[in-house]
Write a protein that holds these residues in place. Sequence first.
Motif, PDB file in Angstrom:
ATOM      1  N   LYS A 188       0.780  -1.323  -0.125  1.00  0.00           N
ATOM      2  CA  LYS A 188       0.100  -0.009  -0.032  1.00  0.00           C
ATOM      3  C   LYS A 188       0.916   1.239   0.131  1.00  0.00           C
ATOM      4  O   LYS A 188       1.815   1.326   0.871  1.00  0.00           O
ATOM      5  CB  LYS A 188      -0.880   0.148   1.082  1.00  0.00           C
ATOM      6  N   VAL A 189       0.776   2.158  -0.966  1.00  0.00           N
ATOM      7  CA  VAL A 189       1.563   3.416  -0.847  1.00  0.00           C
ATOM      8  C   VAL A 189       0.799   4.354  -0.006  1.00  0.00           C
ATOM      9  O   VAL A 189      -0.351   4.257   0.285  1.00  0.00           O
ATOM     10  CB  VAL A 189       1.751   3.853  -2.367  1.00  0.00           C
ATOM     11  N   GLU A 190       1.810   5.240   0.568  1.00  0.00           N
ATOM     12  CA  GLU A 190       1.287   6.060   1.600  1.00  0.00           C
ATOM     13  C   GLU A 190       0.151   6.945   1.146  1.00  0.00           C
ATOM     14  O   GLU A 190      -1.076   7.193   2.145  1.00  0.00           O
ATOM     15  CB  GLU A 190       2.333   7.161   1.964  1.00  0.00           C
ATOM     16  N   ASP A 191      -0.108   7.405   0.128  1.00  0.00           N
ATOM     17  CA  ASP A 191      -1.243   8.236  -0.333  1.00  0.00           C
ATOM     18  C   ASP A 191      -2.500   7.486  -0.776  1.00  0.00           C
ATOM     19  O   ASP A 191      -3.415   7.970  -1.411  1.00  0.00           O
ATOM     20  CB  ASP A 191      -0.740   9.323  -1.183  1.00  0.00           C
TER      21      ASP A 191
END
Length: 222
Positions: A188-191
């Motif tokens: 999962k990417v941060e944004d």
Amino acid sequence: MKISVAIDGPAGAGKSTIAKILSKKFNLNYIDTGAMYRGVTLLAQRKGINPEEIEELCKLIKSSEFYFLKDKLFINGEDVSEEIRNVEVTNKVSLYAAVEEVRELLVDIQKNISKNYSVIMDGRDIGAIVLPEANVKFFITASPEIRAKRRYKELTRKNKIVEYENILQEIIKRDYIDSNREINPLRKVEDAIEIDTSSLCIDEIVEQMSIYIEKAIESVGD
Ligand code: CDP
């Protein structure tokens, strides 16, 4: 006005069902990147090319034309949408998808498509690698048991003879390879907005995601 929506998540989380509905609702082109990795796997299996035969694999991809028409994947003019879902492809796709050179070639094709069209793309590395500048990013999850149950229902509805336990094991194994490979693993990417769909029905998921997409469309239109 062009927008792009990225959806990542593990096998069987419901990404493609949701992406198809959202693509129609917001008039976006749906690009199923998993189908492309499956397509490469199918072509390679037909020609007897193993994941270790990198040069052969690259030649195969470079000499093939991939395109989507009405949510179906065509390779060199052949509709492979049904065949890429078979057990042989499903069991091996993560091995071909872990090959760096295969990923580079497919990511290039995916980036090119998104240059010219508004897209909703689903896969494992969309938010991080393919569309890092996407207007909205989602990470869709559910427990492995729930995902296996959904996949079991989907396949038995299509009159396929399958065992729940085998599906669960295949999902757990594929999650492991996809999350632990060296090149662009599932994460999962941060944004990204995370949505756990374990206790949600399709309509509820679509409703939640639509709010974010509507906001993105509004802000692009400003
Ligand atoms: O539909 P399902 O969840 O079974 O998987 P899929 O989206 O059809 O993807 C099949 C496989 O392709 C995944 O298990 C990954 O190994 C690979 N894949 C990937 O590596 N990167 C992507 N962007 C999409 C799929």
